[in-house]
Scaffold this motif. Structure first.
Motif, PDB file in Angstrom:
ATOM      1  N   LEU A  67      -2.165  -2.576  -9.992  1.00 31.69           N
ATOM      2  CA  LEU A  67      -1.294  -2.317  -8.848  1.00 31.69           C
ATOM      3  C   LEU A  67      -2.156  -2.167  -7.595  1.00 31.69           C
ATOM      4  O   LEU A  67      -2.399  -1.068  -7.105  1.00 31.69           O
ATOM      5  N   GLU A  68      -2.654  -3.308  -7.113  1.00 31.87           N
ATOM      6  CA  GLU A  68      -3.533  -3.359  -5.957  1.00 31.87           C
ATOM      7  C   GLU A  68      -2.808  -4.008  -4.787  1.00 31.87           C
ATOM      8  O   GLU A  68      -2.040  -4.956  -4.972  1.00 31.87           O
ATOM      9  N   ARG A  69      -3.092  -3.513  -3.589  1.00 30.41           N
ATOM     10  CA  ARG A  69      -2.554  -4.134  -2.379  1.00 30.41           C
ATOM     11  C   ARG A  69      -2.927  -5.619  -2.410  1.00 30.41           C
ATOM     12  O   ARG A  69      -4.069  -5.976  -2.691  1.00 30.41           O
ATOM     13  N   THR A  70      -1.945  -6.475  -2.168  1.00 29.77           N
ATOM     14  CA  THR A  70      -2.135  -7.920  -2.276  1.00 29.77           C
ATOM     15  C   THR A  70      -1.536  -8.604  -1.057  1.00 29.77           C
ATOM     16  O   THR A  70      -0.504  -8.182  -0.548  1.00 29.77           O
ATOM     17  N   THR A  71      -2.193  -9.680  -0.607  1.00 31.57           N
ATOM     18  CA  THR A  71      -1.687 -10.493   0.491  1.00 31.57           C
ATOM     19  C   THR A  71      -1.676 -11.946   0.041  1.00 31.57           C
ATOM     20  O   THR A  71      -2.638 -12.423  -0.571  1.00 31.57           O
ATOM     21  N   LEU A  72      -0.586 -12.659   0.352  1.00 31.65           N
ATOM     22  CA  LEU A  72      -0.438 -14.069   0.031  1.00 31.65           C
ATOM     23  C   LEU A  72      -0.124 -14.813   1.320  1.00 31.65           C
ATOM     24  O   LEU A  72       0.873 -14.522   1.986  1.00 31.65           O
TER      25      LEU A  72
END
Length: 97
Positions: free
Chosen positions: A52-57
């Motif tokens: 559950l890691e901050r993610t950017t797409l």
């Protein structure tokens, strides 16, 4: 030419202020380079070995466009602002045809 996706995950954040400074600079820099933010934040769920890691797409017109965005002076300024504020994983992948 297939689209490309820039995927960043934050393994750990040691300085929220540096991450905020990075985001303030990186968002406009990547949009100016043709990037479209599709998603960002914490995952709703993670399975198997997922975290559950901050993610950017971010979507780009091509791998070359994504690579060029990374090398722009504006994005490099954002990276300098981030400095050692986070341990991140950045990947650029080509979309399937």
């Amino acid at each position: 030419m297939p689209k490309a996706y820039w995927i960043t995950t934050y393994r750990s954040i040691s300085d929220e202020a540096k991450v905020a400074a990075y985001a303030e600079l990186a968002g406009p820099a990547l949009r100016a380079a043709g990037g479209t933010f599709l998603a960002r934040g914490l995952p709703a769920h993670a399975f198997e070995s997922g975290a559950l890691e901050r993610t950017t797409l971010i979507e780009f017109d091509s791998v070359d466009a994504a690579l060029a965005a990374h090398e722009t002076p504006a994005y490099q300024e954002a990276l300098r602002a981030l400095g050692d504020g986070a341990d991140r994983d950045l990947r650029i992948i080509e979309a399937t045809p």
